[in-house]
Design a protein around this motif. Structure first.
Motif, PDB file in Angstrom:
ATOM      1  N   GLY A   1      35.095  38.753  11.908  1.00  0.00           N
ATOM      2  CA  GLY A   1      34.016  37.934  12.462  1.00  0.00           C
ATOM      3  C   GLY A   1      33.742  36.704  11.609  1.00  0.00           C
ATOM      4  O   GLY A   1      33.600  35.597  12.127  1.00  0.00           O
ATOM      5  N   LEU A   2      33.684  36.893  10.299  1.00  0.00           N
ATOM      6  CA  LEU A   2      33.477  35.756   9.399  1.00  0.00           C
ATOM      7  C   LEU A   2      34.647  34.778   9.483  1.00  0.00           C
ATOM      8  O   LEU A   2      34.445  33.552   9.529  1.00  0.00           O
ATOM      9  N   ASP A   3      35.870  35.318   9.515  1.00  0.00           N
ATOM     10  CA  ASP A   3      37.047  34.459   9.617  1.00  0.00           C
ATOM     11  C   ASP A   3      37.063  33.684  10.937  1.00  0.00           C
ATOM     12  O   ASP A   3      37.436  32.508  10.972  1.00  0.00           O
ATOM     13  N   ALA A   4      36.635  34.329  12.025  1.00  0.00           N
ATOM     14  CA  ALA A   4      36.610  33.659  13.333  1.00  0.00           C
ATOM     15  C   ALA A   4      35.580  32.532  13.344  1.00  0.00           C
ATOM     16  O   ALA A   4      35.842  31.446  13.883  1.00  0.00           O
ATOM     17  N   ILE A   5      34.418  32.767  12.742  1.00  0.00           N
ATOM     18  CA  ILE A   5      33.392  31.718  12.675  1.00  0.00           C
ATOM     19  C   ILE A   5      33.899  30.553  11.832  1.00  0.00           C
ATOM     20  O   ILE A   5      33.742  29.384  12.203  1.00  0.00           O
ATOM     21  N   ASP A   6      34.547  30.870  10.713  1.00  0.00           N
ATOM     22  CA  ASP A   6      35.077  29.815   9.855  1.00  0.00           C
ATOM     23  C   ASP A   6      36.172  29.021  10.579  1.00  0.00           C
ATOM     24  O   ASP A   6      36.192  27.786  10.524  1.00  0.00           O
ATOM     25  N   ALA A   7      37.058  29.712  11.264  1.00  0.00           N
ATOM     26  CA  ALA A   7      38.137  29.035  11.995  1.00  0.00           C
ATOM     27  C   ALA A   7      37.562  28.133  13.088  1.00  0.00           C
ATOM     28  O   ALA A   7      38.030  27.004  13.291  1.00  0.00           O
ATOM     29  N   GLN A   8      36.536  28.595  13.783  1.00  0.00           N
ATOM     30  CA  GLN A   8      35.918  27.791  14.829  1.00  0.00           C
ATOM     31  C   GLN A   8      35.201  26.584  14.231  1.00  0.00           C
ATOM     32  O   GLN A   8      35.217  25.489  14.800  1.00  0.00           O
ATOM     33  N   ALA A   9      34.584  26.773  13.066  1.00  0.00           N
ATOM     34  CA  ALA A   9      33.923  25.646  12.384  1.00  0.00           C
ATOM     35  C   ALA A   9      34.943  24.581  12.010  1.00  0.00           C
ATOM     36  O   ALA A   9      34.701  23.380  12.191  1.00  0.00           O
TER      37      ALA A   9
ATOM     38  N   ILE B   1      33.404  33.856  20.330  1.00  0.00           N
ATOM     39  CA  ILE B   1      34.232  33.501  19.183  1.00  0.00           C
ATOM     40  C   ILE B   1      34.938  34.725  18.604  1.00  0.00           C
ATOM     41  O   ILE B   1      36.068  34.636  18.161  1.00  0.00           O
ATOM     42  N   CYS B   2      34.256  35.834  18.594  1.00  0.00           N
ATOM     43  CA  CYS B   2      34.779  37.032  17.930  1.00  0.00           C
ATOM     44  C   CYS B   2      34.343  38.275  18.702  1.00  0.00           C
ATOM     45  O   CYS B   2      33.716  38.174  19.756  1.00  0.00           O
ATOM     46  N   ASP B   3      34.659  39.425  18.161  1.00  0.00           N
ATOM     47  CA  ASP B   3      34.291  40.705  18.766  1.00  0.00           C
ATOM     48  C   ASP B   3      32.780  40.732  19.006  1.00  0.00           C
ATOM     49  O   ASP B   3      31.998  40.437  18.098  1.00  0.00           O
ATOM     50  N   PRO B   4      32.339  41.081  20.211  1.00  0.00           N
ATOM     51  CA  PRO B   4      30.902  41.100  20.502  1.00  0.00           C
ATOM     52  C   PRO B   4      30.112  42.074  19.623  1.00  0.00           C
ATOM     53  O   PRO B   4      28.902  41.941  19.498  1.00  0.00           O
ATOM     54  N   ALA B   5      30.780  43.037  18.996  1.00  0.00           N
ATOM     55  CA  ALA B   5      30.088  43.988  18.119  1.00  0.00           C
ATOM     56  C   ALA B   5      29.776  43.392  16.750  1.00  0.00           C
ATOM     57  O   ALA B   5      28.959  43.936  16.002  1.00  0.00           O
ATOM     58  N   PHE B   6      30.408  42.268  16.411  1.00  0.00           N
ATOM     59  CA  PHE B   6      30.235  41.675  15.079  1.00  0.00           C
ATOM     60  C   PHE B   6      28.802  41.260  14.810  1.00  0.00           C
ATOM     61  O   PHE B   6      28.212  41.651  13.799  1.00  0.00           O
ATOM     62  N   PHE B   7      28.222  40.433  15.673  1.00  0.00           N
ATOM     63  CA  PHE B   7      26.913  39.859  15.370  1.00  0.00           C
ATOM     64  C   PHE B   7      25.807  40.908  15.295  1.00  0.00           C
ATOM     65  O   PHE B   7      25.010  40.878  14.358  1.00  0.00           O
ATOM     66  N   PRO B   8      25.707  41.858  16.233  1.00  0.00           N
ATOM     67  CA  PRO B   8      24.657  42.875  16.085  1.00  0.00           C
ATOM     68  C   PRO B   8      24.798  43.688  14.796  1.00  0.00           C
ATOM     69  O   PRO B   8      23.803  44.020  14.152  1.00  0.00           O
ATOM     70  N   ALA B   9      26.037  43.996  14.412  1.00  0.00           N
ATOM     71  CA  ALA B   9      26.254  44.744  13.173  1.00  0.00           C
ATOM     72  C   ALA B   9      25.813  43.917  11.968  1.00  0.00           C
ATOM     73  O   ALA B   9      25.126  44.420  11.070  1.00  0.00           O
ATOM     74  N   LEU B  10      26.187  42.651  11.955  1.00  0.00           N
ATOM     75  CA  LEU B  10      25.807  41.786  10.846  1.00  0.00           C
ATOM     76  C   LEU B  10      24.295  41.623  10.778  1.00  0.00           C
ATOM     77  O   LEU B  10      23.697  41.690   9.702  1.00  0.00           O
ATOM     78  N   LYS B  11      23.672  41.435  11.917  1.00  0.00           N
ATOM     79  CA  LYS B  11      22.223  41.258  11.948  1.00  0.00           C
ATOM     80  C   LYS B  11      21.519  42.510  11.419  1.00  0.00           C
ATOM     81  O   LYS B  11      20.561  42.405  10.650  1.00  0.00           O
ATOM     82  N   GLN B  12      21.986  43.696  11.798  1.00  0.00           N
ATOM     83  CA  GLN B  12      21.397  44.935  11.269  1.00  0.00           C
ATOM     84  C   GLN B  12      21.517  44.993   9.757  1.00  0.00           C
ATOM     85  O   GLN B  12      20.555  45.342   9.064  1.00  0.00           O
ATOM     86  N   MET B  13      22.699  44.660   9.248  1.00  0.00           N
ATOM     87  CA  MET B  13      22.893  44.714   7.801  1.00  0.00           C
ATOM     88  C   MET B  13      22.007  43.703   7.082  1.00  0.00           C
ATOM     89  O   MET B  13      21.452  44.015   6.021  1.00  0.00           O
ATOM     90  N   VAL B  14      21.859  42.510   7.637  1.00  0.00           N
ATOM     91  CA  VAL B  14      20.996  41.504   7.016  1.00  0.00           C
ATOM     92  C   VAL B  14      19.548  41.988   6.998  1.00  0.00           C
ATOM     93  O   VAL B  14      18.865  41.922   5.968  1.00  0.00           O
ATOM     94  N   LEU B  15      19.057  42.495   8.122  1.00  0.00           N
ATOM     95  CA  LEU B  15      17.665  42.948   8.183  1.00  0.00           C
ATOM     96  C   LEU B  15      17.416  44.144   7.272  1.00  0.00           C
ATOM     97  O   LEU B  15      16.408  44.184   6.555  1.00  0.00           O
ATOM     98  N   PHE B  16      18.307  45.139   7.295  1.00  0.00           N
ATOM     99  CA  PHE B  16      18.150  46.288   6.398  1.00  0.00           C
ATOM    100  C   PHE B  16      18.227  45.831   4.947  1.00  0.00           C
ATOM    101  O   PHE B  16      17.436  46.272   4.109  1.00  0.00           O
TER     102      PHE B  16
END
Length: 183
Positions: free
Chosen positions: A95-103, A131-146
């Motif tokens: 997910g991070l690599d996909a965001i970077d590649a799109q940037a 941009i990436c797997d739809p599961a990426f952002f919800p997982a990342l958001k959970q980790m950031v909030l926790f």
């Protein structure tokens, strides 16, 4: 005293939310995950810088410190390194690599160098699975909030514990209270 991790896990369970697998494993084991840089690194320097910027967009600095100040990227790296299966690690790294590649494709610069508005636009597309797997952002958001709300900053600065709100004055004059209204 109530343990904050128990409360967070209970809230997630009560709302029927499924936790990202590494969070669920760590919560079930009662693990303490450090907000200090891990001894062994999972992310490259570029991925770490992008993770810091993305974390800050999810939990920004306002009148209280944001995700960077709370060392959320280090928390996420520790969590994934210690508790994640390879597929979970790959989801975040990809997910991070996909965001970077799109940037780089859209703006000719790495993701961590984008303005807040440009990064927000990419994160919105990532959130919508464009941009990436739809599961990426919800997982990342959970980790950031926790990570944020279990950090020292999240607990002591963002959230304030008042064991008894207000003050007790046993000699408060009744004339200042007024009448009790019965409905």
């Amino acid at each position: 005293m109530i343990d904050r991790r128990l409360v967070l896990g209970g809230l997630a369970a009560s709302f029927g939310a499924s936790l990202f697998a590494p969070l669920a494993r760590a919560e079930a084991a009662g693990a303490t995950i450090s907000h200090k840089p891990p001894a062994e690194r999972l992310f490259s320097a570029e991925q770490r810088a992008l993770l810091a910027e993305v974390s800050e967009r999810i939990m920004p600095t306002t009148d209280t410190p944001g995700a960077k100040a709370a060392a959320v990227p280090d928390y996420i790296e520790q969590l994934l390194f210690q508790w994640a299966a390879d597929s979970d690690k790959q989801l975040v790294v990809a997910g991070l690599d996909a965001i970077d590649a799109q940037a780089r494709a859209d703006h000719a610069m790495p993701g961590q160098a984008l303005s807040g508005e440009q990064l927000d636009a990419l994160l919105t597309r990532a959130m919508n699975g464009q941009i990436c797997d739809p599961a990426f952002f919800p997982a990342l958001k959970q980790m950031v909030l926790f990570g944020y709300y279990t950090s020292e900053i999240g607990v002591t600065v963002e959230r304030v514990y008042l064991p008894v709100p207000g003050t007790y004055d046993g000699g408060y004059p009744y004339a200042k209270v007024g009448r009790i209204m019965v409905g």
